[in-house]
Design a protein around this motif. Structure first.
Motif, PDB file in Angstrom:
ATOM      1  N   GLN A   1      16.599 -36.046  37.687  1.00 41.21           N
ATOM      2  CA  GLN A   1      17.353 -35.844  38.922  1.00 41.21           C
ATOM      3  C   GLN A   1      17.534 -34.358  39.207  1.00 41.21           C
ATOM      4  OE1 GLN A   1      21.031 -38.079  38.519  1.00 41.21           O
ATOM      5  NE2 GLN A   1      20.110 -39.845  39.527  1.00 41.21           N
ATOM      6  N   ALA A   2      17.694 -34.050  40.473  1.00 44.36           N
ATOM      7  CA  ALA A   2      17.957 -32.662  40.855  1.00 44.36           C
ATOM      8  C   ALA A   2      19.180 -32.142  40.104  1.00 44.36           C
ATOM      9  CB  ALA A   2      18.161 -32.563  42.359  1.00 44.36           C
ATOM     10  N   GLY A   3      19.063 -30.913  39.625  1.00 46.03           N
ATOM     11  CA  GLY A   3      20.119 -30.320  38.816  1.00 46.03           C
ATOM     12  C   GLY A   3      19.944 -30.524  37.331  1.00 46.03           C
ATOM     13  N   GLY A   4      19.032 -31.388  36.958  1.00 43.10           N
ATOM     14  CA  GLY A   4      18.789 -31.683  35.549  1.00 43.10           C
ATOM     15  C   GLY A   4      17.848 -30.687  34.900  1.00 43.10           C
ATOM     16  N   SER A   5      17.514 -30.990  33.645  1.00 38.38           N
ATOM     17  CA  SER A   5      16.683 -30.093  32.843  1.00 38.38           C
ATOM     18  C   SER A   5      15.559 -30.860  32.166  1.00 38.38           C
ATOM     19  CB  SER A   5      17.531 -29.409  31.760  1.00 38.38           C
ATOM     20  OG  SER A   5      18.551 -28.621  32.317  1.00 38.38           O
ATOM     21  N   LEU A   6      14.505 -30.158  31.880  1.00 35.57           N
ATOM     22  CA  LEU A   6      13.393 -30.673  31.084  1.00 35.57           C
ATOM     23  C   LEU A   6      12.838 -29.536  30.254  1.00 35.57           C
ATOM     24  CD1 LEU A   6      11.160 -32.875  33.451  1.00 35.57           C
ATOM     25  CD2 LEU A   6      12.457 -33.667  31.464  1.00 35.57           C
ATOM     26  N   ARG A   7      12.278 -29.880  29.107  1.00 35.01           N
ATOM     27  CA  ARG A   7      11.566 -28.889  28.304  1.00 35.01           C
ATOM     28  C   ARG A   7      10.138 -29.361  28.106  1.00 35.01           C
ATOM     29  NH1 ARG A   7      12.315 -26.572  22.149  1.00 35.01           N
ATOM     30  NH2 ARG A   7      11.459 -28.627  21.623  1.00 35.01           N
ATOM     31  N   LEU A   8       9.216 -28.559  28.561  1.00 35.51           N
ATOM     32  CA  LEU A   8       7.804 -28.834  28.372  1.00 35.51           C
ATOM     33  C   LEU A   8       7.304 -28.118  27.129  1.00 35.51           C
ATOM     34  CD1 LEU A   8       6.492 -28.347  32.029  1.00 35.51           C
ATOM     35  CD2 LEU A   8       7.539 -30.366  30.987  1.00 35.51           C
ATOM     36  N   SER A   9       6.336 -28.746  26.476  1.00 37.14           N
ATOM     37  CA  SER A   9       5.712 -28.148  25.299  1.00 37.14           C
ATOM     38  C   SER A   9       4.208 -28.114  25.505  1.00 37.14           C
ATOM     39  CB  SER A   9       6.028 -28.958  24.041  1.00 37.14           C
ATOM     40  OG  SER A   9       7.412 -29.032  23.807  1.00 37.14           O
ATOM     41  N   CYS A  10       3.589 -27.118  24.930  1.00 32.05           N
ATOM     42  CA  CYS A  10       2.133 -27.004  24.938  1.00 32.05           C
ATOM     43  C   CYS A  10       1.702 -26.555  23.555  1.00 32.05           C
ATOM     44  CB  CYS A  10       1.684 -26.003  25.992  1.00 32.05           C
ATOM     45  SG  CYS A  10      -0.073 -25.600  25.917  1.00 32.05           S
ATOM     46  N   THR A  11       0.928 -27.399  22.909  1.00 32.06           N
ATOM     47  CA  THR A  11       0.448 -27.098  21.565  1.00 32.06           C
ATOM     48  C   THR A  11      -1.031 -26.761  21.624  1.00 32.06           C
ATOM     49  OG1 THR A  11       2.101 -28.536  20.576  1.00 32.06           O
ATOM     50  CG2 THR A  11       0.212 -27.957  19.213  1.00 32.06           C
TER      51      THR A  11
ATOM     52  N   VAL B   1       5.873 -33.428  36.411  1.00 35.01           N
ATOM     53  CA  VAL B   1       7.330 -33.319  36.519  1.00 35.01           C
ATOM     54  C   VAL B   1       7.724 -33.778  37.915  1.00 35.01           C
ATOM     55  CG1 VAL B   1       9.288 -31.735  36.601  1.00 35.01           C
ATOM     56  CG2 VAL B   1       7.517 -31.453  34.850  1.00 35.01           C
ATOM     57  N   THR B   2       8.592 -34.762  37.973  1.00 35.49           N
ATOM     58  CA  THR B   2       9.067 -35.273  39.248  1.00 35.49           C
ATOM     59  C   THR B   2      10.578 -35.114  39.293  1.00 35.49           C
ATOM     60  OG1 THR B   2       7.289 -36.906  39.318  1.00 35.49           O
ATOM     61  CG2 THR B   2       9.144 -37.229  40.808  1.00 35.49           C
ATOM     62  N   VAL B   3      11.060 -34.402  40.315  1.00 40.47           N
ATOM     63  CA  VAL B   3      12.496 -34.178  40.468  1.00 40.47           C
ATOM     64  C   VAL B   3      12.967 -34.946  41.693  1.00 40.47           C
ATOM     65  CG1 VAL B   3      14.329 -32.468  40.679  1.00 40.47           C
ATOM     66  CG2 VAL B   3      12.212 -31.881  39.470  1.00 40.47           C
ATOM     67  N   SER B   4      13.848 -35.874  41.460  1.00 43.79           N
ATOM     68  CA  SER B   4      14.357 -36.691  42.563  1.00 43.79           C
ATOM     69  C   SER B   4      15.613 -36.049  43.147  1.00 43.79           C
ATOM     70  CB  SER B   4      14.664 -38.102  42.077  1.00 43.79           C
ATOM     71  OG  SER B   4      15.686 -38.073  41.097  1.00 43.79           O
TER      72      SER B   4
END
Length: 124
Positions: free
Chosen positions: A13-23, A120-123
């Motif tokens: 949701q808008a205002g939220g957070s995510l952490r992406l990783s790349c190995t 990444v989808t932000v609603s």
């Protein structure tokens, strides 16, 4: 050859957070500048952030993402992260990890290797 595998995308949701990783695998991780790019539907791929190493552990950000996004690399794990906070609907995109030898570049055409991307989808 360098293989890059992203993970961590999803719906938030808008205002939220995510952490992406790349190995990364295949070559000496510290020889490369690692970056994140994103591409929204109908738009060009754009620079998000990068972390160099060969010329010092220096972090770079697109101006409109400073303060919300944080890039970090863990050389021991061959992994680069993108912490994304205060997400907005306009952050919706496929996020790609990229690598190039030596100094970083904000130009997608300068990258040598790409991951397949994570959505990444932000609603709102």
């Amino acid at each position: 050859q360098v293989l890059l595998v992203e993970s961590g995308g999803g719906l938030v949701q808008a205002g939220g957070s995510l952490r992406l990783s790349c190995t990364a695998s295949g070559r000496t991780f510290t020889n490369y500048a690692l970056g994140w790019f994103r591409q929204a539907p109908g738009k060009e791929r754009e620079f998000v952030a990068a972390a160099s190493w060969s010329y010092g552990n220096i972090l770079y950000y697109a101006d409109n993402m400073k303060g919300r996004f944080t890039i970090a690399r863990d050389n021991a794990k061959n992994t680069v992260y993108l912490q994304m906070n205060s997400l907005k609907a306009e952050d919706t995109a496929v996020y790609y990890c990229a690598a190039r030898t030596g100094y970083y570049s904000r130009n997608s055409h300068d990258q040598e290797y790409w991951g397949k991307g994570t959505l990444v989808t932000v609603s709102s």
